[in-house]
Design a protein around this motif. Sequence first.
Motif, mmCIF file in Angstrom:
data_model
loop_
_atom_site.group_PDB
_atom_site.id
_atom_site.type_symbol
_atom_site.label_atom_id
_atom_site.label_comp_id
_atom_site.label_asym_id
_atom_site.label_seq_id
_atom_site.Cartn_x
_atom_site.Cartn_y
_atom_site.Cartn_z
ATOM 1 N N GLU A 39 0.851 -1.185 0.000
ATOM 2 C CA GLU A 39 0.000 0.000 0.000
ATOM 3 C C GLU A 39 0.888 1.238 0.000
ATOM 4 N N ASP A 40 0.314 2.374 -0.343
ATOM 5 C CA ASP A 40 1.087 3.603 -0.498
ATOM 6 C C ASP A 40 1.903 3.962 0.736
ATOM 7 N N ASP A 41 1.330 3.799 1.937
ATOM 8 C CA ASP A 41 2.061 4.161 3.163
ATOM 9 C C ASP A 41 3.359 3.378 3.287
ATOM 10 N N LEU A 42 3.309 2.079 3.041
ATOM 11 C CA LEU A 42 4.514 1.249 3.110
ATOM 12 C C LEU A 42 5.449 1.550 1.938
ATOM 13 N N GLU A 44 5.997 4.258 0.438
ATOM 14 C CA GLU A 44 6.712 5.518 0.662
ATOM 15 C C GLU A 44 7.911 5.359 1.587
ATOM 16 N N VAL A 45 7.908 4.361 2.464
ATOM 17 C CA VAL A 45 8.994 4.198 3.443
ATOM 18 C C VAL A 45 9.798 2.910 3.227
ATOM 19 N N SER A 63 9.981 -4.841 9.299
ATOM 20 C CA SER A 63 8.627 -5.166 8.879
ATOM 21 C C SER A 63 8.531 -6.651 8.531
ATOM 22 N N THR A 79 9.839 -0.724 13.791
ATOM 23 C CA THR A 79 10.537 0.322 13.061
ATOM 24 C C THR A 79 12.034 0.346 13.314
ATOM 25 N N SER A 93 -0.656 -2.992 8.937
ATOM 26 C CA SER A 93 -1.597 -2.630 7.892
ATOM 27 C C SER A 93 -2.049 -3.893 7.172
ATOM 28 N N CYS A 128 -1.323 5.862 16.364
ATOM 29 C CA CYS A 128 -2.351 5.779 15.325
ATOM 30 C C CYS A 128 -3.107 7.104 15.273
ATOM 31 N N GLU A 129 -3.684 7.339 14.126
ATOM 32 C CA GLU A 129 -4.487 8.552 13.973
ATOM 33 C C GLU A 129 -5.738 8.443 14.834
ATOM 34 N N ASN A 132 -8.635 6.636 13.317
ATOM 35 C CA ASN A 132 -8.477 5.237 12.922
ATOM 36 C C ASN A 132 -9.083 4.318 13.979
#
Length: 161
Positions: A39-42, A44-45, A63, A79, A93, A128-129, A132
């Motif tokens: 997914e985009d979040d992963l 990107e990093v 991860s 992390t 995720s 987390c947000e 969420n």
Amino acid sequence: MELVTRRLILRPFDSVIINAAKSRNTSLLGYKSSSVWPEDDLFEVISYFENLVNENGVDGFNSWLILEGNEIIGSAGFTSKPDNNGSIEIGFSILPIKRKMGYCNEAITMLIEWAFLQIQVNKIIAHCEISNVASKAILQKKGFSQTDISEDLISWERIKL
């Protein structure tokens, strides 16, 4: 190294998984995916996790790929290695099409158990947000306590017993 649950296999990221993620090509792994992975979040990093593998090898403090059979359904993990106080940060995720099936709970349970078996780990933290709801529910269910709330994030921790 892998962790196995009733339905899942968790494999720590290695250079092969990293290269497949960088090219978004799950066929390089021999796995399928019902949607775009990572997914985009992963995505990107992914270079951050690549650096962890290059620096530390496959030590579990990175991860992990979450598989149901030969299908990628998400990723979760840490992390970095534990800090001087024995604290590590967890994140997770599940691909949208595989959510609300208990996979995240199952995977996180195994990762928490694995982490607390490591002598240098005393505490797991998470963020987390505020919006969420699913992540908040998982963290509460897994015994995490809120430690801070900012404008858009909640910080959590779980202490090793």
